[in-house]
Write a protein that holds these residues in place. Structure first.
Motif, short mmCIF file in Angstrom:
data_model
loop_
_atom_site.label_atom_id
_atom_site.label_comp_id
_atom_site.label_asym_id
_atom_site.label_seq_id
_atom_site.Cartn_x
_atom_site.Cartn_y
_atom_site.Cartn_z
N TRP A 105 0.90 -0.98 -0.07
CA TRP A 105 -0.12 -0.15 0.05
C TRP A 105 0.79 1.35 -0.16
N LEU A 106 1.37 1.67 -1.22
CA LEU A 106 2.56 2.72 -1.26
C LEU A 106 1.91 4.04 -1.02
N GLY A 107 0.88 4.34 -1.69
CA GLY A 107 0.15 5.55 -1.60
C GLY A 107 -1.48 5.69 -1.89
N HIS A 108 -1.98 7.06 -1.67
CA HIS A 108 -3.19 7.05 -1.81
C HIS A 108 -4.01 6.83 -2.93
N ASN A 109 -3.20 6.94 -4.12
CA ASN A 109 -3.81 6.99 -5.59
C ASN A 109 -2.64 6.06 -6.36
N LEU A 110 -3.21 4.71 -6.50
CA LEU A 110 -2.36 3.64 -7.10
C LEU A 110 -2.91 3.05 -8.34
N PHE A 111 -2.28 2.86 -9.41
CA PHE A 111 -2.96 2.38 -10.70
C PHE A 111 -2.95 0.87 -10.47
N PHE A 112 -4.10 0.33 -10.65
CA PHE A 112 -4.43 -1.21 -10.68
C PHE A 112 -4.57 -1.70 -12.06
N LYS A 113 -3.62 -2.31 -12.66
CA LYS A 113 -3.80 -2.71 -14.15
C LYS A 113 -5.05 -3.77 -14.18
N GLU A 114 -5.41 -4.28 -13.19
CA GLU A 114 -6.34 -5.31 -13.05
C GLU A 114 -7.88 -4.65 -13.40
N PHE A 115 -7.95 -3.36 -13.07
CA PHE A 115 -9.08 -2.67 -13.48
C PHE A 115 -8.82 -1.61 -14.24
N CYS A 116 -7.61 -1.34 -14.81
CA CYS A 116 -7.42 -0.25 -15.83
C CYS A 116 -7.69 1.14 -15.20
N ARG A 117 -7.65 1.36 -13.85
CA ARG A 117 -8.01 2.41 -13.18
C ARG A 117 -6.90 3.02 -12.18
N MET A 143 -4.61 -6.37 -2.30
CA MET A 143 -3.34 -6.56 -1.59
C MET A 143 -4.12 -6.66 0.00
N PRO A 144 -4.87 -8.06 0.07
CA PRO A 144 -5.21 -8.25 1.64
C PRO A 144 -3.96 -8.31 2.72
N HIS A 145 -4.25 -7.92 4.01
CA HIS A 145 -3.06 -8.04 4.79
C HIS A 145 -3.76 -8.37 6.10
N GLU A 146 -2.91 -8.88 6.93
CA GLU A 146 -3.11 -9.26 8.29
C GLU A 146 -2.89 -8.57 9.17
N SER A 147 -3.95 -7.88 10.18
CA SER A 147 -3.57 -7.04 11.24
C SER A 147 -2.89 -7.82 12.18
N ILE A 148 -2.44 -6.69 13.30
CA ILE A 148 -1.72 -7.25 14.65
C ILE A 148 -2.85 -7.70 15.64
N PHE A 149 -4.06 -7.43 15.39
CA PHE A 149 -5.06 -7.70 16.42
C PHE A 149 -5.32 -9.10 16.70
N LYS A 150 -5.58 -10.00 15.61
CA LYS A 150 -5.62 -11.30 15.96
C LYS A 150 -4.64 -12.04 16.94
N ASP A 151 -3.36 -11.54 16.48
CA ASP A 151 -2.25 -12.24 17.27
C ASP A 151 -2.39 -11.49 18.92
N ILE A 152 -2.61 -10.27 18.98
CA ILE A 152 -2.68 -9.72 20.28
C ILE A 152 -3.91 -10.43 21.07
N LYS A 153 -4.90 -10.55 20.59
CA LYS A 153 -6.04 -11.31 21.06
C LYS A 153 -5.79 -12.64 21.66
N ARG A 154 -4.88 -13.27 20.64
CA ARG A 154 -4.17 -14.65 21.33
C ARG A 154 -2.76 -14.64 22.40
N SER A 155 -2.75 -13.49 22.95
CA SER A 155 -1.58 -13.32 23.52
C SER A 155 -1.74 -14.32 24.79
N VAL A 156 -0.30 -14.79 25.13
CA VAL A 156 -0.22 -15.71 26.20
C VAL A 156 -0.44 -14.90 27.56
N ILE A 157 -0.01 -13.72 27.81
CA ILE A 157 0.33 -12.89 28.92
C ILE A 157 -1.05 -12.75 29.49
N ALA A 158 -2.11 -12.74 28.60
CA ALA A 158 -3.57 -12.38 29.42
C ALA A 158 -4.79 -12.57 28.26
N ASN A 159 -5.85 -12.69 28.57
CA ASN A 159 -7.16 -12.41 27.70
C ASN A 159 -7.21 -11.16 27.28
#
Length: 406
Positions: A105-117, A143-159
């Motif tokens: 995700w480099l910037g606000h306006n990105l050219f996607f060749k898949e949509f020609c836009r 460009m799907p991405h995994e956030s940090i939230f699932k990992d934090i929710k599974r933290s071993v130090i606390a619920n």
């Protein structure tokens, strides 16, 4: 006025804040941690609140607030932004702990060749006509991405239950987190207070763009920016007096710089003749797609005209210098960077307008370039822990339908 430059330091940047949080929650991190922040996190807090107050670079903070203000008092150092030092790249980097080179995700306006836009990635619309492109969101689909939230929710130090808070129109997908919207700073701190007062261990991630929007409209030294920073400083101080066993971490995805001239790329006929398609990414980190036989001409024409305002980097040089960061390069990075990238080093901004684009005023301040004002952001921490004794976590959960208005 002399403008100083700063390059992203991927051993001491906003990504490393996330690495320290990953270390605290006992999850893996690809980048080094920040030792001073690690020490602050050593007390095992019931609540951790990370606030990314975008636009608030060190320059903006020091220019608007005095040493007597709470934010200045609690600043423990500074880190760099990523490149481009703008909203899109920095937000995804803090949500994932990855460099722009890795998440794409480099910037606000990105050219996607898949949509020609050319697509405005958050608004999911054509960058020029403002028409909706497709559903679901183009950037999230490609460009799907995994956030940090699932990992934090599974933290071993606390619920731990993660929460996210942002202004209206700034949607953060729920991925182990519960997302809340705040229309004002008052509502923001009401939500933080309500979250932290539950019996659950919580992590709250806040994306707040008020300072950046005020600077775009009025400039970095305007009354609007001062009032925004002063109000935030006072609200944070009041919240810290109310809450216990909470660590506040405040930084920014990027800083801002006042801009005094908008350079219309579409009016530069010689440059346009060398290009195969419109440029993309950001106004102070603009990518150009150039005809193979005209690369030398483009380099010469651009350098003769704008060398004092922009560093023009060929793609191989930019990738060799790891300006977008380290790690495995996302496949879309090559598509978005074209043949050259112009990196802002002065108080100018590039703008490309198409014939079907609706006119809009030039911003008073911008971000995305390599100046210290844009790249260097503060690291602020406030601990409200009253005792060093570790309290075992409560195992009750918070439902998505929690009534914050009760």
């Amino acid at each position: 006025m002399m403008i100083l430059l700063a390059y992203p330091d991927y051993d001491n940047c906003i990504i490393n804040i996330i690495s320290s949080l990953r270390k605290y929650y006992r999850t893996s991190a690809a980048y080094p941690t920040i030792p001073e922040l690690d020490r602050q996190l050593g007390g095992f807090y019931k609540n951790v609140v990370l606030i990314m107050f975008n636009g608030m670079g060190m320059d903006m903070l020091e220019s608007n607030l005095s040493m007597a203000d709470f934010l200045r008092q609690r600043c423990i150092g500074s880190v760099t932004s990523v490149f481009p030092s703008a909203r899109t790249a920095s937000y995804i980097s803090t949500e994932t702990g990855l460099s722009p080179n890795e998440h794409g995700w480099l910037g606000h306006n990105l050219f996607f060749k898949e949509f020609c836009r050319c697509v405005s990635v958050f608004k999911n619309c054509d960058s020029y006509s403002r028409q909706l492109v497709a559903q679901p969101n183009v950037a999230q689909f490609i460009m799907p991405h995994e956030s940090i939230f699932k990992d934090i929710k599974r933290s071993v130090i606390a619920n731990v239950q993660p929460f996210t808070i942002a202004e209206p129109g700034y949607n953060i997908p729920e991925n182990g987190n519960y997302h809340k919207t705040a229309e004002s700073q008052k509502r923001l701190f009401e939500l933080i207070n309500l979250i932290c007062e539950t019996r659950q261990h919580t992590f709250t991630f806040v994306q707040w763009n008020e300072a950046a929007e005020a600077a775009r409209k009025e400039g970095c030294a305007s009354d609007g920016v001062y009032n925004c920073l002063k109000s935030f400083s006072d609200n944070l101080e009041a919240a810290c007096e109310r809450l216990s066993d909470t660590l506040f971490i405040v930084s920014a995805g990027h800083g801002m710089i006042d801009v005094y001239r908008e350079i219309a790329v579409h009016h530069q006929r010689e440059l346009m003749e060398c290009m195969t398609m419109p440029p993309d990414i950001e106004g102070r980190a603009m990518s150009f797609f150039v005809k193979p036989e005209r690369k030398a001409d483009f380099n010469r024409i651009f350098t003769e005209s704008f060398a004092e305002d922009f560093i023009l980097m060929p793609k191989p040089e930019l990738m060799r210098k790891e300006l977008f960061g380290r790690g495995k390069t996302h496949p879309k990075v090559s598509d978005f960077t074209g043949d050259f990238v112009a990196c802002g080093i002065s108080d100018k901004i590039l703008r490309y307008r198409s014939l079907n684009e609706k006119p809009h005023p030039a911003p008073m301040a911008a971000c995305g370039g390599l100046t210290e004002s844009e790249m260097i952001v503060p690291l602020i921490t406030v601990s409200t822990k009253k005792t060093l004794e570790y309290r075992p976590p409560m195992l009750e959960d918070i439902t998505p339908n929690i009534n914050f208005y009760a």
